[in-house]
Design an enzyme around this catalytic site. Structure first.
Site, short mmCIF file in Angstrom:
data_model
loop_
_atom_site.label_atom_id
_atom_site.label_comp_id
_atom_site.label_asym_id
_atom_site.label_seq_id
_atom_site.Cartn_x
_atom_site.Cartn_y
_atom_site.Cartn_z
N GLY A 144 19.40 51.67 36.22
CA GLY A 144 18.25 51.55 35.32
C GLY A 144 17.52 50.22 35.36
O GLY A 144 16.85 49.87 34.39
N ASN A 192 14.90 49.58 37.14
CA ASN A 192 13.47 49.91 37.07
C ASN A 192 13.09 50.38 35.68
O ASN A 192 12.05 49.98 35.14
CB ASN A 192 13.12 50.98 38.11
CG ASN A 192 12.97 50.40 39.50
OD1 ASN A 192 12.10 49.58 39.74
ND2 ASN A 192 13.85 50.79 40.40
N LEU A 198 16.17 66.98 41.87
CA LEU A 198 14.80 67.44 42.12
C LEU A 198 14.32 68.18 40.87
O LEU A 198 15.11 68.83 40.19
CB LEU A 198 14.77 68.41 43.30
CG LEU A 198 15.06 67.83 44.69
CD1 LEU A 198 15.10 68.94 45.72
CD2 LEU A 198 14.02 66.78 45.06
N ASN A 237 7.36 58.80 40.87
CA ASN A 237 8.68 58.35 41.28
C ASN A 237 8.54 57.09 42.11
O ASN A 237 7.50 56.85 42.72
CB ASN A 237 9.36 59.45 42.11
CG ASN A 237 10.75 59.06 42.57
OD1 ASN A 237 11.54 58.49 41.78
ND2 ASN A 237 11.09 59.35 43.82
N HIS A 254 10.47 55.25 45.36
CA HIS A 254 11.45 55.53 46.42
C HIS A 254 11.65 54.27 47.27
O HIS A 254 10.67 53.61 47.64
CB HIS A 254 10.96 56.69 47.29
CG HIS A 254 11.94 57.01 48.37
ND1 HIS A 254 13.11 57.70 48.12
CD2 HIS A 254 11.97 56.68 49.68
CE1 HIS A 254 13.80 57.80 49.24
NE2 HIS A 254 13.13 57.18 50.20
C1 GRF Z 1 15.86 52.41 43.27
O1 GRF Z 1 16.12 51.83 44.53
C2 GRF Z 1 14.79 53.48 43.36
O2 GRF Z 1 13.81 53.21 44.32
C3 GRF Z 1 15.60 54.69 43.76
O3 GRF Z 1 16.81 54.58 43.06
C4 GRF Z 1 17.08 53.20 42.77
C5 GRF Z 1 17.24 53.10 41.28
O4 GRF Z 1 17.64 51.83 40.87
N1 GRF Z 1 14.88 55.91 43.50
P1 GRF Z 1 17.68 51.45 39.32
O5 GRF Z 1 18.57 52.50 38.64
O6 GRF Z 1 16.28 51.49 38.80
O7 GRF Z 1 18.31 50.09 39.25
#
Ligand code: GRF
Length: 193
Positions: free
Chosen positions: A14, A16, A93, A108, A110
């Site tokens: 988490g 992000n 998904l 999203n 990625h």
């Molecule tokens: C990130 O690298 C994102 O791009 C991918 O999963 C990871 C999530 O990291 N989809 P976090 O849980 O936000 O630390």
């Protein structure tokens, strides 16, 4: 005009999600309505609680279809009436019925320069492939695996001799800064419609 309401879906650490929560707390126009997770032990839930964001946990039963699982989430989400769904490390998904409830409002991040390296391990695959230039992508979500329309990308170079762990950590920090900045643009553009 009211605030743009956002539901964040996440399965993991988490970082992000927390970066987005932090950014939203400093804006006047964005409210993180809730954080949804399909993993009850996900660190993202602790992070959300720290910021007093409501959390919802859904455990998918083995016999349950993906459609039914998503319907359950949708039902509970109604209470929070989100305008946008932001995926941040959400490992399932989404089904078409779910997506149809939020047309062009599910995004999203990625960890690769899509269309290169879709799937679970973007940084790992880019590193193994010896890519000199890597990055992350923010895209709309469709039914496929990281196949939705690309909104924006941030490139960064592999540093000579950099370990995979350092590369991935650096990538994640870049994501944490990039995701809120893209959402800022996206939400302000969509409120002009
Ligand atoms: C990130 O690298 C994102 O791009 C991918 O999963 C990871 C999530 O990291 N989809 P976090 O849980 O936000 O630390």
């Amino acid at each position: 005009m009211g605030k743009v309401k956002v539901a964040i879906l996440a399965s993991g650490s988490g970082s992000n999600a927390e970066a987005i929560i932090k950014w939203a707390s400093m804006t006047k126009h964005v409210q993180i309505a809730c954080v949804v997770s399909d993993k009850k032990s996900a660190l993202v839930l602790e992070r959300a609680k720290k910021w007093s964001i409501p959390t919802l946990i859904f455990n998918k039963n083995k016999k349950e279809t993906r459609h039914d699982f998503d319907q359950r989430i949708l039902f509970e989400l109604k209470e929070y009436s989100p305008d946008w769904i932001v995926l941040a490390g959400y490992m399932k998904l989404l089904t078409i019925n779910f997506l149809n409830q939020f047309p062009n409002k599910v995004v999203n991040i990625h960890p690769s320069l899509l269309p290169l390296f879709p799937g679970k391990d973007g940084y790992g695959e880019a590193y193994k492939a010896g890519m000199k230039e890597s990055g992350c992508t923010i895209h709309y979500v469709d039914e496929g695996m990281d196949t939705g329309l690309i909104i924006d990308q941030r490139k960064f170079s592999l540093i000579d001799g950099e370990s995979f762990e350092d590369f991935k950590q650096r990538g994640l920090l870049i994501e944490n800064e990039f995701y809120p900045s893209v959402l800022e643009k996206l939400f302000s553009e969509s409120s002009e419609d």
